[in-house]
Design a protein around this motif. Sequence first.
Motif, mmCIF file in Angstrom:
data_model
loop_
_atom_site.group_PDB
_atom_site.id
_atom_site.type_symbol
_atom_site.label_atom_id
_atom_site.label_comp_id
_atom_site.label_asym_id
_atom_site.label_seq_id
_atom_site.Cartn_x
_atom_site.Cartn_y
_atom_site.Cartn_z
ATOM 1 N N SER A 28 0.812 -1.221 0.000
ATOM 2 C CA SER A 28 0.000 0.000 0.000
ATOM 3 C C SER A 28 0.841 1.265 0.000
ATOM 4 O O SER A 28 0.341 2.330 -0.374
ATOM 5 C CB SER A 28 -0.943 -0.005 1.207
ATOM 6 O OG SER A 28 -0.210 0.043 2.418
ATOM 7 N N PHE A 31 -4.187 -0.741 -3.710
ATOM 8 C CA PHE A 31 -5.346 -0.097 -3.103
ATOM 9 C C PHE A 31 -6.059 -1.057 -2.164
ATOM 10 O O PHE A 31 -6.543 -0.659 -1.093
ATOM 11 C CB PHE A 31 -6.303 0.398 -4.181
ATOM 12 C CG PHE A 31 -7.500 1.113 -3.632
ATOM 13 C CD1 PHE A 31 -7.354 2.269 -2.871
ATOM 14 C CD2 PHE A 31 -8.777 0.635 -3.849
ATOM 15 C CE1 PHE A 31 -8.453 2.928 -2.353
ATOM 16 C CE2 PHE A 31 -9.890 1.284 -3.336
ATOM 17 C CZ PHE A 31 -9.723 2.440 -2.587
ATOM 18 N N ASN A 88 -2.584 5.685 -2.156
ATOM 19 C CA ASN A 88 -3.636 4.680 -1.981
ATOM 20 C C ASN A 88 -4.500 4.986 -0.756
ATOM 21 O O ASN A 88 -5.725 4.805 -0.781
ATOM 22 C CB ASN A 88 -3.019 3.292 -1.853
ATOM 23 C CG ASN A 88 -2.319 2.852 -3.129
ATOM 24 O OD1 ASN A 88 -2.895 2.901 -4.202
ATOM 25 N ND2 ASN A 88 -1.062 2.437 -3.009
#
Length: 288
Positions: free
Chosen positions: A44, A255, A54
């Motif tokens: 992430s 994400f 993200n």
Amino acid sequence: MKAGFFEANGRQMSRGAILLLMAPFFALVIFAFLYPLGSLLSLSVLEPSPTLTNYERVFDNPIYATVLYRTLRMALLVSLLSLALSLPVAILMANSRGPKAVFLTACVLLPFWSSVLVRTAAWSILLQRNGLVNEFLQGIGITSEPLRLLYTQGAVVIAMTHVLMPFMVLPIYGALRNIPFDYNRAAAICGAGPLRSFWEVTLPLAMPGILGGFILVFLTALGYFITPSLLGSPQEMMIATLISQQIRENLDWPFAAALVGVLTLLVTIITLVFSKVFRFERMLGARA
């Protein structure tokens, strides 16, 4: 007995020996939980390059905030319903003996003998337009045509409550079984009726089990996937379903990892708040 030691089979074991015995457990936690979680969370912030984009997407888009709010609301509702339904069952189990107690315990443990997928599929059959629930409602004249029960939030809440109820019943039952019967007898001698005895004696002593079951069900419901996926609609998805969608359909692993990070942080905060506010160690009688 000296501090740092405990006695087992008449012999004392050092703290180092205890840690050595616990090493396999710690190794399992590290390699089966912490390492995979850390690897996923690293995606992430490191993919495609070091960035917090993200996480910004999670909070900038109102759709994701709505999904998170819906997840919290439904987890809280499932926990409250589970508590309301489980408390009478746990009280009845704690006050039962012999075959009756065996029967009640078997009823609570029976769902563990089948998978969550099977139990969720059973609810989908019951709640469909020509299912047993709609036929019953039409048969007694409450409705004139089938209701839309499947693929709704109500269906998800009902099924999740059914699946998670044993996790609420068992901690409460354990707490109630540990309350000496003499306490209620003493309350009765002092003039307290059954309701007052329950409210002022039984309920406070059973509170660790109630809170333990509540937080267990709540945290489990936050990350539930199978039941919302099968019984809910795409327009009312929960965060676990959203994470699965990002991985399987959009192939957006960074994400999805950010969503996992937000969910992990949320679970950690809730656990710490519960531990701080309710002081579980004091409620259980441990030293502060």
